[in-house]
Design an enzyme around this catalytic site. Structure first.
Site, short mmCIF file in Angstrom:
data_model
loop_
_atom_site.label_atom_id
_atom_site.label_comp_id
_atom_site.label_asym_id
_atom_site.label_seq_id
_atom_site.Cartn_x
_atom_site.Cartn_y
_atom_site.Cartn_z
N ASP A 76 0.88 -1.17 0.00
CA ASP A 76 0.00 0.00 0.00
C ASP A 76 0.92 1.22 0.00
O ASP A 76 1.56 1.53 1.01
CB ASP A 76 -0.89 -0.01 1.24
CG ASP A 76 -1.84 1.18 1.32
OD1 ASP A 76 -1.65 2.15 0.55
OD2 ASP A 76 -2.76 1.16 2.15
N VAL A 77 1.00 1.91 -1.13
CA VAL A 77 1.98 2.98 -1.26
C VAL A 77 1.70 4.17 -0.35
O VAL A 77 2.57 5.02 -0.16
CB VAL A 77 2.10 3.47 -2.73
CG1 VAL A 77 2.61 2.35 -3.62
CG2 VAL A 77 0.78 4.04 -3.23
N ASN A 103 3.31 4.72 -10.54
CA ASN A 103 2.12 4.54 -11.37
C ASN A 103 0.84 4.35 -10.55
O ASN A 103 -0.25 4.58 -11.07
CB ASN A 103 2.33 3.32 -12.28
CG ASN A 103 1.08 2.89 -12.99
OD1 ASN A 103 0.59 3.57 -13.88
ND2 ASN A 103 0.53 1.74 -12.57
N TYR A 172 -8.93 13.92 -8.21
CA TYR A 172 -8.00 13.35 -9.18
C TYR A 172 -7.19 14.45 -9.87
O TYR A 172 -5.96 14.38 -9.97
CB TYR A 172 -8.77 12.53 -10.20
CG TYR A 172 -7.92 11.81 -11.21
CD1 TYR A 172 -7.27 10.63 -10.87
CD2 TYR A 172 -7.77 12.29 -12.52
CE1 TYR A 172 -6.49 9.95 -11.79
CE2 TYR A 172 -7.01 11.62 -13.44
CZ TYR A 172 -6.37 10.44 -13.08
OH TYR A 172 -5.60 9.77 -14.00
N LYS A 176 -3.09 15.19 -9.74
CA LYS A 176 -2.29 15.09 -10.95
C LYS A 176 -1.56 16.40 -11.27
O LYS A 176 -0.43 16.38 -11.76
CB LYS A 176 -3.16 14.64 -12.13
CG LYS A 176 -3.67 13.20 -12.01
CD LYS A 176 -2.54 12.21 -11.85
CE LYS A 176 -3.02 10.77 -11.84
NZ LYS A 176 -1.92 9.79 -11.74
#
Length: 267
Positions: A76-77, A103, A172, A176
């Site tokens: 789990d990053v 990613n 999102y 980004k």
């Protein structure tokens, strides 16, 4: 270009979000090219599917070609301990890290107006897309500065949403856009240590995440319309090209998108 460094040793990659979509395609592309890859993602079973030789060798490994080695590390990053364990496992198996492909990401709940977006949903997107990318980059930096030979490459998966938003995508889009700033700052700070950092911005690669594009996606004018997609393999080949550049060269930003998607002129 190939999977060997200038000292003749196999190149080593860490790929997050490797269990599906772009991460799966890039993992298999690098394995076919002879890279050894540590696959990170939340679900061990999907990582194992990505790493299965029958899946990636079918893509065109010739007899006598180098074959990469895959290491599955459920991660789990968004959790610092998981990220530390990922890089420790990679170094324990392969000895170094030449590439991090940041990613892992999530879109979050779609179609939710700003005023109705739960804070928990916002936080989940930020923790995965931004905090996870930072934690992995930080761990990679620590290794790349000290390993011999020194240096390496980080490629962040941005999105065309790092430039232009879709409607009702505040979490999102914000993450980004933030990734672009992270990429620039990492790139600058990495110069003294031979750490090259770039970003790939992807538009409508055919994955599970973009499956809805074929039936209809909300447009800026309020209409819903289907959008064209492109083969995710074209993204994977672009990432491999970026990854195999010498460290003296860096592709700072690359945009790969379906040619006729409504991006240029969106809105």
């Amino acid at each position: 270009m190939n999977a060997e460094r200038t000292d003749g040793r196999t190149r080593i990659a860490v790929i997050t979000g490797a269990g599906s979509g772009v991460g799966r395609a890039v993992t298999r592309e690098l394995l076919r090219a002879g890279w050894s890859v540590a696959l990170a993602g939340r679900r061990a079973e999907t990582l194992e599917e990505t790493a299965a030789p029958a899946a990636w060798e079918a893509g065109g490994v010739n007899a006598g070609s180098p074959r990469g080695e895959a290491l599955v590390v459920p991660t789990d990053v968004s959790q610092p301990r998981d990220v530390d364990a990922l890089f420790a496992a990679t170094v324990g198996r392969f000895g170094r890290v030449d590439l991090l492909f940041n990613n892992a990401g999530t879109f979050g709940p779609g179609g939710v107006p700003v005023e109705e977006l739960p804070y928990e949903a916002w936080r989940h997107v930020v923790d995965t897309n931004l905090n996870g990318a930072f934690l992995c980059a930080q761990a990679a930096y620590r290794l790349m500065k000290e390993q011999d030979p020194r240096g390496g490459r980080i490629i962040n998966n941005g999105s065309v949403s790092a430039h232009t938003p879709r409607p009702l995508s505040v979490a999102y889009t914000a993450t980004k856009h933030a990734l672009t700033g992270l990429t620039k700052s990492l790139s600058l700070d990495g110069r003294p240590y031979r750490i090259a950092v770039g970003q790939i911005d992807i538009g409508n690669a055919a994955t599970d995440m973009t499956r809805r594009m074929g039936t209809g996606a909300l447009q800026a004018n309020g209409e819903t319309a289907p959008e064209p997609v492109m083969d995710v393999a074209d993204v994977a080949r672009t990432v491999r090209h970026m990854a195999e550049l010498p460290l003296e060269a860096n592709m700072q930003f690359a945009t790969v998108l379906a040619t006729t998607m409504p991006y240029i002129g969106r809105g």
